[in-house]
Design a protein around this motif. Structure first.
Motif, short mmCIF file in Angstrom:
data_model
loop_
_atom_site.label_atom_id
_atom_site.label_comp_id
_atom_site.label_asym_id
_atom_site.label_seq_id
_atom_site.Cartn_x
_atom_site.Cartn_y
_atom_site.Cartn_z
N PRO A 162 0.81 -1.22 0.00
CA PRO A 162 0.00 0.00 0.00
C PRO A 162 0.84 1.27 0.00
N SER A 163 1.95 1.26 0.76
CA SER A 163 2.79 2.47 0.81
C SER A 163 3.44 2.76 -0.52
N ALA A 164 3.81 1.71 -1.27
CA ALA A 164 4.42 1.93 -2.58
C ALA A 164 3.43 2.56 -3.55
N LEU A 165 2.17 2.12 -3.50
CA LEU A 165 1.18 2.69 -4.41
C LEU A 165 0.76 4.10 -4.00
N GLU A 166 0.90 4.43 -2.73
CA GLU A 166 0.68 5.82 -2.32
C GLU A 166 1.74 6.72 -2.95
N LYS A 167 2.96 6.21 -3.02
CA LYS A 167 4.07 6.98 -3.59
C LYS A 167 4.03 6.99 -5.11
N HIS A 168 3.57 5.90 -5.71
CA HIS A 168 3.55 5.77 -7.17
C HIS A 168 2.12 5.52 -7.63
N GLY A 169 1.28 6.49 -7.39
CA GLY A 169 -0.14 6.36 -7.73
C GLY A 169 -0.41 6.17 -9.20
N GLU A 170 0.55 6.62 -10.05
CA GLU A 170 0.35 6.46 -11.50
C GLU A 170 0.31 4.99 -11.90
N LEU A 171 0.97 4.12 -11.12
CA LEU A 171 0.94 2.70 -11.43
C LEU A 171 -0.47 2.15 -11.25
N ARG A 172 -1.15 2.57 -10.20
CA ARG A 172 -2.52 2.12 -9.97
C ARG A 172 -3.42 2.55 -11.11
N THR A 173 -3.24 3.80 -11.55
CA THR A 173 -4.07 4.32 -12.64
C THR A 173 -3.82 3.58 -13.94
N THR A 174 -2.53 3.40 -14.27
CA THR A 174 -2.18 2.73 -15.52
C THR A 174 -2.64 1.28 -15.50
N ALA A 175 -2.46 0.59 -14.37
CA ALA A 175 -2.89 -0.80 -14.26
C ALA A 175 -4.40 -0.91 -14.48
N ALA A 176 -5.15 0.00 -13.90
CA ALA A 176 -6.61 -0.02 -14.08
C ALA A 176 -6.98 0.23 -15.54
N ASP A 177 -6.26 1.14 -16.19
CA ASP A 177 -6.55 1.48 -17.59
C ASP A 177 -6.34 0.29 -18.52
N VAL A 178 -5.34 -0.55 -18.22
CA VAL A 178 -5.05 -1.68 -19.12
C VAL A 178 -5.61 -3.01 -18.59
N GLY A 179 -6.36 -2.94 -17.51
CA GLY A 179 -7.03 -4.13 -17.00
C GLY A 179 -6.16 -5.10 -16.24
#
Length: 266
Positions: free
Chosen positions: A54-71
């Motif tokens: 969770p802490s890594a995704l707080e720091k790199h929120g763009e990864l969560r967004t990109t992952a969601a965009d590509v499924g």
């Protein structure tokens, strides 16, 4: 949330640091937001699993967004689980498992390439990763691995490419003589980078580097064997103006690839 560092799923990911597991599963380990981000952007189809704290995704929120965009679904894990999966001593909180995606030699040389790097028995993971990164930077069409060159999906190679692994077609396991035959059939000259070669500056002045070229790079310690050297159309060496005994392979390869890229664009 995946919490048990000893679970079968975690152990399966950790095993990908070994070549036998990578060969058996035809997959490999990705670590860190840079490499995972490039995989999501350029080859999301290769991603099998994506894990993050969770802490890594707080720091790199763009990864969560990109992952969601590509499924691509993200599995949240604890720090202990992430450390158990990772090959590095201090992981950055993001790990993925991806499918290997080699390109055939036929496809490499059948697509009218202008610049290719051929690595014959390059054994150091850092060197190979840097050569792949340099090939990406100069806009090379492919990197071809022959002989006993180190596995390009070794975790240290993957990290050294800093994501360029997903930008450049990669062919592996080919016989050098066959690769060179295909390079010539595809219209490329094959130039060995070797201390026994002619001066690169003279070749530059004569316009020889403006032709479509496959550079041939050999082993870090021994260079090219006599047999491999004889297969090339010619050989060039980099001049050394100072007192250095030699150049690191990856550094020399980067200079050679850039010389061709400059000539192609001049």
């Amino acid at each position: 949330m995946l919490e048990n560092p000893r679970s079968p799923r975690v152990r399966a990911v950790a095993k990908l640091s070994k070549r036998s597991a990578r060969a058996e599963t035809a997959s490999f380990l990705l670590e860190g937001p840079q490499s995972v981000g490039e995989a999501l952007a350029y080859r999301p189809d290769t991603i099998v699993d994506l894990f993050a704290t969770p802490s890594a995704l707080e720091k790199h929120g763009e990864l969560r967004t990109t992952a969601a965009d590509v499924g691509v679904e993200i599995t949240y894990v604890t720090e202990a689980v992430l450390e158990a999966m990772a090959d590095t001593v201090t992981p950055q909180g993001v790990v993925a498992v991806a499918r290997q995606f080699p390109t055939s030699v036929r496809d490499v040389f059948g697509s009218a390439p202008r610049l290719v790097a051929i690595c014959e028995e390059v054994r150091d993971p850092g060197n190979l990763g840097t050569i792949i990164r340099a090939a990406d930077a100069v806009g090379a069409d492919a990197v071809v691995l022959t002989g006993r060159t180190v596995d390009p999906f070794h975790p240290k190679v993957v990290r050294a490419t800093t994501g360029s692994l997903f930008h450049v077609p990669l062919s592996l396991g080919g016989d050098l003589a066959e690769v060179i035959d295909r390079a010539r059939a595809g219209g490329l000259q094959v130039i060995a980078a070797d201390v026994k070669g002619d001066d690169l500056l003279a070749a530059r002045a004569a316009g020889e580097l403006a032709r479509p070229t496959a550079w041939l790079f050999g082993n870090e310690a021994r260079g090219l064997s006599d047999e491999a050297f004889a297969l090339a159309d010619g050989a060039l060496r980099l001049p050394i103006y100072g007192q250095a005994e030699s150049l690191n392979l990856a550094t020399a390869a980067s200079v050679c690839l850039y010389e061709s890229a400059f000539a192609h664009r001049s």
